[in-house]
Design a protein around this motif. Structure first.
Motif, PDB file in Angstrom:
ATOM      1  N   ARG A 146     -51.322  48.296  11.868  1.00 43.34           N
ATOM      2  CA  ARG A 146     -50.277  48.663  12.229  1.00 43.34           C
ATOM      3  C   ARG A 146     -49.643  47.883  13.050  1.00 43.34           C
ATOM      4  O   ARG A 146     -50.341  47.232  13.978  1.00 43.34           O
ATOM      5  N   SER A 147     -48.311  47.854  13.094  1.00 48.06           N
ATOM      6  CA  SER A 147     -47.565  46.995  14.208  1.00 48.06           C
ATOM      7  C   SER A 147     -46.718  48.105  14.775  1.00 48.06           C
ATOM      8  O   SER A 147     -46.035  48.796  13.968  1.00 48.06           O
ATOM      9  N   ILE A 148     -46.434  48.034  16.095  1.00 45.41           N
ATOM     10  CA  ILE A 148     -45.510  48.959  16.723  1.00 45.41           C
ATOM     11  C   ILE A 148     -44.728  48.357  17.777  1.00 45.41           C
ATOM     12  O   ILE A 148     -45.009  47.347  18.340  1.00 45.41           O
ATOM     13  N   VAL A 149     -43.571  48.622  18.111  1.00 47.68           N
ATOM     14  CA  VAL A 149     -42.686  48.226  18.982  1.00 47.68           C
ATOM     15  C   VAL A 149     -42.194  49.519  19.880  1.00 47.68           C
ATOM     16  O   VAL A 149     -41.776  50.648  19.464  1.00 47.68           O
ATOM     17  N   LEU A 150     -42.276  49.675  21.310  1.00 43.10           N
ATOM     18  CA  LEU A 150     -41.796  50.611  21.954  1.00 43.10           C
ATOM     19  C   LEU A 150     -40.453  50.231  22.726  1.00 43.10           C
ATOM     20  O   LEU A 150     -40.507  49.467  23.135  1.00 43.10           O
ATOM     21  N   ASP A 151     -39.750  51.324  22.459  1.00 38.25           N
ATOM     22  CA  ASP A 151     -38.476  51.399  23.330  1.00 38.25           C
ATOM     23  C   ASP A 151     -38.824  51.933  24.544  1.00 38.25           C
ATOM     24  O   ASP A 151     -39.097  53.200  24.577  1.00 38.25           O
ATOM     25  N   THR A 152     -38.983  51.264  25.596  1.00 37.89           N
ATOM     26  CA  THR A 152     -39.502  51.991  26.846  1.00 37.89           C
ATOM     27  C   THR A 152     -38.791  52.730  27.684  1.00 37.89           C
ATOM     28  O   THR A 152     -39.121  53.702  28.560  1.00 37.89           O
ATOM     29  N   ALA A 153     -37.296  52.864  27.527  1.00 40.80           N
ATOM     30  CA  ALA A 153     -36.397  53.355  27.888  1.00 40.80           C
ATOM     31  C   ALA A 153     -36.496  54.931  27.553  1.00 40.80           C
ATOM     32  O   ALA A 153     -36.582  55.936  28.205  1.00 40.80           O
ATOM     33  N   SER A 154     -36.584  55.133  26.126  1.00 43.94           N
ATOM     34  CA  SER A 154     -36.588  56.470  25.337  1.00 43.94           C
ATOM     35  C   SER A 154     -38.019  56.862  25.063  1.00 43.94           C
ATOM     36  O   SER A 154     -38.191  57.996  24.573  1.00 43.94           O
ATOM     37  N   GLY A 155     -38.806  56.034  25.055  1.00 40.57           N
ATOM     38  CA  GLY A 155     -40.189  56.385  24.471  1.00 40.57           C
ATOM     39  C   GLY A 155     -40.376  56.339  22.927  1.00 40.57           C
ATOM     40  O   GLY A 155     -41.502  56.821  22.461  1.00 40.57           O
ATOM     41  N   THR A 156     -39.422  55.916  22.297  1.00 46.98           N
ATOM     42  CA  THR A 156     -39.120  55.899  21.105  1.00 46.98           C
ATOM     43  C   THR A 156     -40.231  54.889  20.192  1.00 46.98           C
ATOM     44  O   THR A 156     -40.085  53.655  20.763  1.00 46.98           O
ATOM     45  N   LEU A 157     -41.289  55.069  19.409  1.00 48.58           N
ATOM     46  CA  LEU A 157     -42.191  54.061  19.098  1.00 48.58           C
ATOM     47  C   LEU A 157     -41.996  53.865  17.570  1.00 48.58           C
ATOM     48  O   LEU A 157     -42.065  54.779  16.809  1.00 48.58           O
TER      49      LEU A 157
END
Lengths: 169, 425
Positions: A146-157
């Motif tokens: 898996r590759s993941i990207v975290l939107d640090t402000a919203s917590g959306t992964l």
């Protein structure tokens, strides 16, 4: 502030890759990513109300099992360190939530108990429970990367596997 | 002089610290944020050093050391990286001169010398820090050229009786750019031996001279695999990369692309034990299938069918036998390997479980990194062999250096034996 290493200037235009045994935290909205997780686990933590988030890329369950290595190499010390760094940036303990991704079993070698992906996930969950950090979502296990990207402000992964479209959790 | 994994770990820490110091100074000098991405420790023969320069234009900044490891420290950039550093980081335009020996003007030379000196200083401070000793360095000298001699000097003299040089390869990422450099250290034999003696742990270790066994393992493993591939497919193969890296386990997956790759992984057991993985990109996997099955892959781009997967596994199996037979010949031991594990996934996800398996018992690992390709074919195969340190130390300690010399004089493994069954089949 964003820090993997001191001196690394934050740059919101670029997704910052968090390598194995590294962690990063920010209150400036910079996105973080872990690419090609196999049995490693990405631990995302965030306080949405303060737009503070962080990511640790751990490879082994427990720091007690081997000498040497940074906190973020291990699921237990990685969770604790990430939590402490978020608190230091102003996150409120009771609002911090977590998401997990990774922990696959890619191979079965003869005579070798290859369950370290599962053990990594279990160690992360146990430590998060100790810290009273609820797990909001997870994309763990299986036998694919898996590759993941975290939107640090919203917590959306955002989670992507080799054979599937990106989905968000 | 004796080595062990603890000492090599100290070397690596020194190199990492040196690279970080260099990156920090670069930030101070330019105001551009930087971080160290990768630091690898390599052991190289004079011939390997020569090959590294490969006829491409390079620039180097060298200083002589007094104290600590002694000897000479040289920072080397490929010409393209040097230009990029001058233009991007130092915000100077490289002087518009044609490529070649004299393509760096006076201004560029002085900027590169300044930077190289700062980096050399960074490394030496890193070493001095870890060794808790003072190391004096000479004034820097700039050199450019397309081979090792103008930059490094007489290699036989530099590597001396030790046969091997230490090279540290680091990559520094700066915001919006990234560049690599190599750092060669040709230590003074006696000064280095003293340094090592103070930093070894209680284990038995192995003689420095036996590191030459590593070089033979690298060589034999690569040659046997290339022969196996040629025999199975008829492709004319060549060895593109042949390297032995000593790295922290967590940095192993960073060196593999996250692109989708096809792999065949093995565990092996004997003197030494460890893991071996062959990685191909999709076009290479398709070439293999076509060569082995005499038909193109039937899939619709969504993976390979059962027969195709078996063909790739068998291909991996024969390569694994060749590779490990090459090692066993050098070490005079027997090494068995597991049945093949087929995988098709993101490259770094394929190798992280192996780094983890090894990482459960050790902090650092030797990674034998080999790449073979085929002329006129879209075929490229990355090979990563990661022995476990305990058995490897034992194997090296038991190695008779005369055997190594004999192995190196042996003709390469005959083609008709290369495809033979492995010892466990």
């Amino acid at each position: 502030m964003t820090a993997i290493k001191e001196g690394f200037a934050p740059n919101r235009d670029e997704i910052l890759q968090v390598g194995i045994a590294e962690f990063a935290v920010t209150d400036e909205g910079q996105p973080f990513a872990c690419y090609g997780l196999g049995s490693c686990v990405a631990i995302a933590m965030y306080d949405r109300s303060e737009s503070i988030g962080g990511l640790a890329h751990v490879m082994l369950p427990s720091a007690a099992e081997i000498d040497g290595g940074q906190d973020a190499k291990f699921a237990d010390t990685g969770c604790r360190r990430l939590f402490a760094e978020l608190r230091a940036l102003g996150a409120a303990s009771k609002r911090v939530e977590a998401k997990l991704a990774g922990g696959s079993e890619m191979f079965e070698f003869e005579g070798i108990a290859s369950d370290v992906g599962k053990r990594n996930v279990a160690a992360a969950k146990a430590t998060l429970a100790e810290l009273n950090v609820p797990i909001e979502a997870e994309a763990v296990g299986g036998n694919h990367g898996r590759s993941i990207v975290l939107d640090t402000a919203s917590g959306t992964l955002a989670v992507k596997t080799a054979n599937s479209e990106m989905r968000t959790i | 002089m004796k080595l062990d994994v603890n000492v090599l770990g100290t070397f690596h820490r020194m190199a990492r610290e040196g690279a970080e110091q260099a990156a920090n100074r670069l930030t101070q000098m330019t105001g551009v944020g930087t971080r160290v991405e990768v630091t690898k420790l390599n052991f190289m023969t004079a011939e390997d050093v020569q090959t590294e320069f490969g006829g491409r234009q390079h620039v180097g900044v060298r200083v002589d050391l007094a104290g600590g490891p002694g000897g000479t420290s040289i920072i080397v950039f490929e010409a393209g990286d040097a230009r990029q550093i001058v233009s991007t980081l130092l915000q100077k335009t490289t002087e518009d001169e044609p490529e070649g020996e004299e393509s760096f003007g006076e201004m560029d030379r002085s900027a590169i010398t300044e930077l190289g000196h700062i980096m050399n200083n960074g490394f030496i401070d890193g070493w001095a820090d870890v060794l808790r000793t003072a190391i004096d360095i000479s004034t820097p000298s700039f050199a450019a050229g397309a081979s090792a001699e103008p930059i490094v000097g007489d290699l036989d003299e530099m590597t001396g009786d030790q046969d091997l040089a230490l090279m540290f390869r680091s990559q520094i990422a700066a915001v919006g750019t990234r560049f690599g450099f190599r750092h060669y250290l040709f230590p003074d034999h006696d000064a280095m031996a003293d340094t090592l003696a103070r930093h070894r742990d209680g284990s038995d270790g192995f003689e420095f001279e036996k590191l030459i066994g590593f070089d033979q393992m690298v060589e034999q493993g690569a040659t046997e695999v290339a022969n196996s591939v040629t025999q199975m497919t008829g492709f004319k193969t060549g060895i593109e990369i042949r390297q032995l890296n000593f790295v922290p386990v967590e940095s192993i997956p960073q060196q593999i692309s996250e692109e989708q790759l096809v792999g065949v992984a093995f565990s092996f057991d004997g003197m030494p034990s460890g893991y071996l993985i062959f990685l191909f990109d999709e076009p290479s996997a398709e070439e293999i299938i076509e060569a082995l099955l005499s038909r193109p892959p039937q899939g619709n781009g969504d993976g390979f069918d059962e027969i195709e997967r078996s063909a790739i596994e068998e291909f991996g199996n024969i390569m694994a036998s060749g590779f490990l037979d090459g090692w066993a010949n050098v070490l005079g031991t027997a090494i068995d390997h597991s049945t093949p594990n087929y995988v098709r996934d993101m490259g770094s996800a394929v190798i992280d479980p192996i780094a983890i398996e090894v990482g459960q018992d050790q902090e650092y690992a030797f990674v034998f990194d080999t790449s073979i390709d085929a002329a006129e074919r879209a075929f490229d195969c990355g090979i990563y062999a990661i022995p476990e340190e305990g058995r490897l130390e034992e194997a090296l300690a038991a190695l008779e250096v005369q055997n190594v010399d004999q192995a190196s004089e042996k003709p390469s493994f005959p083609l008709d034996e290369a495809g033979g069954p492995g010892p466990d089949e």
